[in-house]
Design a protein around this motif. Structure first.
Motif, PDB file in Angstrom:
ATOM      1  N   UNK A 111      42.867  24.768 -40.266  1.00 33.26           N
ATOM      2  CA  UNK A 111      42.176  25.524 -39.213  1.00 33.26           C
ATOM      3  C   UNK A 111      43.041  26.653 -38.684  1.00 33.26           C
ATOM      4  N   UNK A 112      43.590  27.453 -39.611  1.00 36.41           N
ATOM      5  CA  UNK A 112      44.412  28.598 -39.238  1.00 36.41           C
ATOM      6  C   UNK A 112      43.924  29.882 -39.916  1.00 36.41           C
ATOM      7  N   UNK A 113      42.622  29.978 -40.163  1.00 39.25           N
ATOM      8  CA  UNK A 113      42.070  31.195 -40.752  1.00 39.25           C
ATOM      9  C   UNK A 113      42.240  32.368 -39.785  1.00 39.25           C
ATOM     10  N   UNK A 114      42.395  33.562 -40.360  1.00 37.97           N
ATOM     11  CA  UNK A 114      42.531  34.765 -39.557  1.00 37.97           C
ATOM     12  C   UNK A 114      41.393  35.729 -39.887  1.00 37.97           C
ATOM     13  N   UNK A 115      40.828  36.388 -38.881  1.00 35.61           N
ATOM     14  CA  UNK A 115      39.633  37.216 -39.087  1.00 35.61           C
ATOM     15  C   UNK A 115      39.804  38.333 -40.108  1.00 35.61           C
ATOM     16  N   UNK A 116      40.904  39.086 -40.041  1.00 41.34           N
ATOM     17  CA  UNK A 116      41.051  40.259 -40.904  1.00 41.34           C
ATOM     18  C   UNK A 116      40.984  39.879 -42.378  1.00 41.34           C
ATOM     19  N   UNK A 117      41.532  38.737 -42.735  1.00 36.26           N
ATOM     20  CA  UNK A 117      41.532  38.297 -44.132  1.00 36.26           C
ATOM     21  C   UNK A 117      40.214  37.633 -44.497  1.00 36.26           C
ATOM     22  N   UNK A 118      39.742  36.735 -43.653  1.00 38.68           N
ATOM     23  CA  UNK A 118      38.526  35.981 -43.951  1.00 38.68           C
ATOM     24  C   UNK A 118      37.283  36.846 -43.870  1.00 38.68           C
ATOM     25  N   UNK A 119      37.252  37.750 -42.909  1.00 38.01           N
ATOM     26  CA  UNK A 119      36.068  38.560 -42.652  1.00 38.01           C
ATOM     27  C   UNK A 119      36.289  40.031 -42.984  1.00 38.01           C
ATOM     28  N   UNK A 135      40.871  34.415 -32.015  1.00 39.85           N
ATOM     29  CA  UNK A 135      40.266  35.541 -31.293  1.00 39.85           C
ATOM     30  C   UNK A 135      40.397  35.346 -29.785  1.00 39.85           C
ATOM     31  N   UNK A 136      40.121  34.138 -29.313  1.00 39.99           N
ATOM     32  CA  UNK A 136      40.215  33.897 -27.874  1.00 39.99           C
ATOM     33  C   UNK A 136      41.653  33.967 -27.371  1.00 39.99           C
TER      34      UNK A 136
END
Length: 348
Positions: free
Chosen positions: A126-134, A218-219
């Motif tokens: 549970x350490x996904x990051x937005x820039x890479x995933x999205x 994000x939060x």
């Protein structure tokens, strides 16, 4: 049962999976079984035709430059699996009210680019990051912003409007891609039915982390819509479905609640869908009110951010499929319905 009734029941049944979850269950289903089965309307269609469909989904409501100048530009960030074509009516209503809307040009199949992230250690921990995933979503937002620059000029203030998870993707994009300097150009950020808050940390469901670290990051990095001032951030929630206080109340008189032909809706299924969605998102479901997918408390950031709760408002007027979306009946009001839009559009 009438065909329309079967369609609505099917749409409501798949709504939780189609609209907001990055959970291992929904994405893992794609990983485990390959590309989702084609919608009946796409069976027998060539791959080249499906590529063309993807393009049409991206560009359907894209606004012509002519007539856009002088209007307030709005970048629309769709819900999960959403495409511009799903927002055609909303775009039209906003244009009538003085806004030029530029949906992020996503196709349905762009969303499969999430799949590689589910095969990583970061997904498991549970350490996904937005820039890479999205990254694909970021690229689509950038294209929409470039179109705004072309039509209105790069100095024009722009509104970000996010529906469902598109709201926190917009938050992340503003923080990571625009930064402190670029965000000065953002007139406002408005989220519609966005799961902005994670479940309480003391809740057992907090361990599930539906977004696999994305929302937590994000939060932590961009609280209350930072780097935007909280006064420029607004959250809109719906209260279309309240789950009864007990399971007995949900399933009591189930036959009477199964289908209401007059309004073309199933109260029973709406309550069941809401229960299954509210519980993992907020840690509780019985007695909880929300838009049928997102509880009110999950959608509102609070603090100095502005908040609006719409009565009889549901999460979406459509359910994405690999082909054309399933459209819910007009009696199923959502944020983009003409009856509700004027209650939040002044926040832009």
């Amino acid at each position: 049962m009438h065909t329309a009734a079967r369609t609505v029941l099917l749409a409501l049944a798949v709504l939780p999976v189609a609209s907001w979850s990055f959970s291992a269950t929904s994405v893992g289903g794609i990983v485990g079984h390959g590309t989702p089965p084609l919608h009946p309307r796409l069976r027998g269609v060539t791959s080249a035709s499906r590529v063309a469909l993807g393009r049409s989904q991206r560009s359907a409501p894209r606004m012509a430059a002519e007539g856009a100048k002088g209007k307030v530009p709005v970048i629309l960030c769709p819900a999960q699996f959403g495409t511009p074509a799903d927002y055609t009516e909303l775009v039209g209503l906003m244009e009538q009210r003085g806004f030029a809307v530029y949906p992020a040009p996503l196709s349905r199949f762009d969303w499969l680019k999430i799949v590689p992230s589910t095969l990583t250690k970061e997904f498991l921990t549970a350490e996904l990051r937005p820039a890479k995933t999205l990254g694909f979503f970021y690229e689509a937002i950038t294209k929409a912003l470039e179109e705004v620059d072309r039509v209105h000029g790069s100095e024009e203030e722009v509104v970000f409007l996010g529906h469902s998870i598109g709201g926190w993707v917009a938050r992340s994009y503003i923080g990571e891609k625009l930064g402190e300097e670029g965000s000065k150009r953002v007139r406002s950020l408005v989220t519609l039915g966005t799961p902005n808050n994670a479940p309480p940390k003391d809740s057992p469901v907090a361990l599930l982390d539906q977004t696999r670290g994305l929302l937590t990051y994000i939060n932590a990095q961009f609280p209350s819509g930072a780097p935007l001032p909280a006064s420029r951030v607004a959250c809109v929630a719906g209260s279309g479905t309240q789950v009864p206080e007990s399971l007995g109340e949900i399933f009591g008189n189930a036959g009477d609640k199964l289908w209401d032909a007059e309004v073309g809706r199933s109260k029973l299924l709406e309550e069941v869908v809401a229960f299954s969605s509210y519980l993992p998102l907020s840690g509780s479901a019985l007695g909880v009110k929300g838009d049928g997918l997102i509880p009110i408390d999950t959608a509102l950031i609070g603090g100095e951010c502005r908040s609006v709760v719409l009565e009889d408002c549901n999460h979406a007027g459509f359910v994405p499929t690999p082909g054309p979306s399933l459209m819910l009946p007009k009696s199923y009001l959502w944020y983009g319905s003409e009856e509700l839009i004027d209650q939040w559009i002044q926040l832009l």
